[in-house]
Every structure is written in C-alpha cells, then in structure tokens.
Scaffold this active site. Structure first.
Site, PDB file in Angstrom:
ATOM      1  N   ASP A  67       0.814  -1.211   0.000  1.00 23.03           N
ATOM      2  CA  ASP A  67       0.000   0.000   0.000  1.00 23.03           C
ATOM      3  C   ASP A  67       0.848   1.262   0.000  1.00 23.03           C
ATOM      4  OD1 ASP A  67       0.930  -0.543   2.577  1.00 23.03           O
ATOM      5  OD2 ASP A  67      -1.033  -1.092   3.335  1.00 23.03           O
ATOM      6  N   ASN A 136      -7.448  -3.259  14.439  1.00 21.76           N
ATOM      7  CA  ASN A 136      -8.851  -3.496  14.050  1.00 21.76           C
ATOM      8  C   ASN A 136      -8.987  -4.641  13.052  1.00 21.76           C
ATOM      9  OD1 ASN A 136      -7.911  -2.432  11.673  1.00 21.76           O
ATOM     10  ND2 ASN A 136      -9.247  -0.646  11.636  1.00 21.76           N
ATOM     11  N   HIS A 138      -7.266  -5.054  10.192  1.00 17.99           N
ATOM     12  CA  HIS A 138      -6.995  -4.805   8.770  1.00 17.99           C
ATOM     13  C   HIS A 138      -5.713  -5.495   8.317  1.00 17.99           C
ATOM     14  CE1 HIS A 138      -4.729  -0.798   9.783  1.00 17.99           C
ATOM     15  NE2 HIS A 138      -3.843  -1.730   9.533  1.00 17.99           N
ATOM     16  N   GLU A 143      -9.635  -1.907   5.541  1.00 13.97           N
ATOM     17  CA  GLU A 143     -10.262  -1.661   6.833  1.00 13.97           C
ATOM     18  C   GLU A 143     -11.514  -2.536   6.977  1.00 13.97           C
ATOM     19  OE1 GLU A 143      -8.483  -0.187   8.834  1.00 13.97           O
ATOM     20  OE2 GLU A 143      -8.010   1.905   8.389  1.00 13.97           O
TER      21      GLU A 143
HETATM   22  C1  F6R Z   1       1.370  -1.622   6.120  1.00 13.51           C
HETATM   23  C2  F6R Z   1       0.102  -2.319   6.236  1.00 13.51           C
HETATM   24  C3  F6R Z   1      -0.667  -2.398   7.498  1.00 13.51           C
HETATM   25  C4  F6R Z   1       0.208  -2.690   8.717  1.00 13.51           C
HETATM   26  C5  F6R Z   1      -0.655  -2.685   9.982  1.00 13.51           C
HETATM   27  C6  F6R Z   1       0.173  -2.944  11.213  1.00 13.51           C
HETATM   28  O1  F6R Z   1       1.890  -1.773   4.820  1.00 13.51           O
HETATM   29  O2  F6R Z   1      -0.328  -2.836   5.251  1.00 13.51           O
HETATM   30  O3  F6R Z   1      -1.649  -3.393   7.392  1.00 13.51           O
HETATM   31  O4  F6R Z   1       0.823  -3.940   8.553  1.00 13.51           O
HETATM   32  O5  F6R Z   1      -1.278  -1.444  10.098  1.00 13.51           O
HETATM   33  O6  F6R Z   1       1.053  -1.885  11.403  1.00 13.51           O
HETATM   34  P1  F6R Z   1       2.235  -1.991  12.450  1.00 13.51           P
HETATM   35  O7  F6R Z   1       3.089  -3.114  12.009  1.00 13.51           O
HETATM   36  O8  F6R Z   1       2.960  -0.669  12.357  1.00 13.51           O
HETATM   37  O9  F6R Z   1       1.605  -2.241  13.771  1.00 13.51           O
END
Ligand code: F6R
Length: 260
Positions: A67, A136, A138, A143
């Site tokens: 992303d 959450n 995702h 989301e």
């Molecule tokens: C980032 C992504 C998100 C993160 C998730 C966890 O490329 O796709 O899904 O993996 O928000 O973020 P962290 O690892 O910072 O807790």
C-alpha cells in the site's frame, strides 16, 4: 492456517527471515509482497543480515508493496515508497527497478490501481506476501467491511488506524486520510501468506483473525480461506488465542522436513 508462537518479536523476525531465505534459495527470482509499519522490521533486519553474511542472494528478487498513502509527496520520509527504500530495498540490496509501490500520487487513482494489479500479474504473481495486522484486523489498508473480492484501490483510513500511525508523523493531523492498497482479493492471490504480529495491542485482532468467524469486520480472517497461510506471533500477541498450547505443541513436534 499454521500458527507459530515465538518467545519474542526478534525471534519472530528471525524465523520469518529463515522461511523467506529458504524460498529465495529455492526460487532466486521469487516475488515478495512487502508490508510496511513496525511489524515486519525485525524480518527485514534479519534478511539484511543474511545478505551481509552471503546466505541470501536477492539480485533476482522482485517485490511489491502492499500500500501507499495518498496525499503525501513521494520523498516524504513516511511515504511507503521512502520506507520501503530505506528499510528494504537498500539494506537487502534489491534492484530498485524490481521494487514497486502503488502510486499514491497518481491523478487517476483508479487507473493506478489497475496498473498495479497488471504489474503483479506480469511479474507472475506474488510467491510470498508478508503481512502485518492492524489492531482493528486490517491487512494492507483493507479496513473492516472491505470486500473479500477487492483489488488495488483507494481506501479511507479509519480514525483508529490514523491514530495508530500517528507515531510516524510529527502530529496526528499529518496522517493521511486515504491510501491506495492492494485488495483482499489481491492479497489472497499470493501463493503463500506470512502474517506477523508482536505485542499485546495485537492480541485481540490475532485471535479474531485466527479463531474467530470469517467476517469482513475482521478483514484478516479471510486468511482462514488461504491454503498456505502462516501466522507468526510473539507471546504477547498470542495472549488471546484459545488454542495457544496446541499451536506450541504442534510447532515443537513439527517433522524435520516441514521445518522453516
Ligand atoms: C502496512 C500495512 C498495514 C500494517 C498494519 C500494522 O503496509 O499494510 O496493514 O501492517 O497497520 O502496522 P504496524 O506493524 O505498524 O503495527
């Protein structure tokens, strides 16, 4: 899915890196899917060590990021293009020409999403997709209530996600509101998935994804439908798993031929 519980986040990173190193050893032109955020950093650090030690040759590896934020310049230190370059491309000696990040600055984001899907297909698909998980549930920035069939497209970040990611920015207001993210359908097309999570703030999401119902309210629960999904977590992130003892026993008794 296979669940592996390690004593610490560092050990999660080392084990995940071993799995990836084996894959690239067997398939030197492997296509990796890259997550950003904190969760995969231990993996990238361990992979960089393999490269330095000469046990991993990444010269033919390609990679696709999950992303990118919409609305921040590419050279912003927290754009995912910058993060991937800093944390992955440079330390892992990847060829920058073989590393792609969705174009969050495109004027036509729908077309940028389609181009990204096409680029993944042209590369032969992703062999191993690294995933983190949001508190959450995702994955990517899909989301809650994201379609299980979704492809790369623009998404609106939830307030929870923006608050969680505020630590990377000077102020919470600076966190972008939108992103371009691979869809759940895109992620599910990868030949194998490797989700990593560390820390107690992820415990509820990990339990919902692994042991809860498959529901778009927890997008990561779609992994239950993938034939090759591995979830590697530290003890804190495993705290809410009902079958934690079973996963520990299973991993401890894994036959040698099946080990990472
Ligand atoms: C980032 C992504 C998100 C993160 C998730 C966890 O490329 O796709 O899904 O993996 O928000 O973020 P962290 O690892 O910072 O807790």
């Amino acid at each position: 899915m296979e669940v592996v519980i390690m004593p610490s986040g560092t050990e999660v990173g080392l084990l995940a890196a071993r799995k990836i190193t084996r894959l690239v050893g067997a398939r030197p032109d492997a296509v990796l899917g890259l997550a950003t955020g904190s969760s995969p950093l231990a993996i990238y650090a361990a992979l960089a060590a393999h490269v330095r030690e000469g046990t991993l040759d990444t010269s033919r590896v390609s990679a696709f990021a999950l992303d990118e934020y919409v609305g921040i310049p590419a050279d912003h230190p927290e754009s995912y293009a910058s993060v991937i370059d800093r944390e992955v491309t440079v330390p892992l000696h990847l060829d920058p020409e073989r590393v792609q990040v969705p174009d969050g600055r495109a004027t036509d984001l729908e077309a940028a999403g389609r181009r990204y899907e096409e680029a993944i297909r042209a590369a032969g698909g992703v062999d191993l997709q690294i995933l983190g998980i949001g508190a959450n549930g995702h994955v990517g920035f899909n989301e809650p209530t994201s379609s299980f069939a979704s492809r790369t497209r623009i998404k609106t970040l939830t307030e929870r996600t923006r608050a969680d990611n505020a630590r990377f920015f000077a102020s919470p207001d600076e966190v972008p509101t939108h992103c371009l993210t691979q869809g759940l359908g895109t992620i599910m097309d990868a030949r194998s998935l490797l989700l990593v999570a560390q820390g107690s703030q992820k415990a509820a999401a990990v339990a919902a994804a692994v042991e809860g119902p498959v529901t778009s309210m927890c997008p990561a629960s779609i992994l239950q439908h993938h034939p090759h999904a591995t979830v590697m977590v530290d003890e804190a992130a495993a705290a809410d798993l009902q079958l934690a003892d079973y996963y520990r026993w299973t991993y401890a008794h894994k036959p040698a031929w099946q080990q990472f």
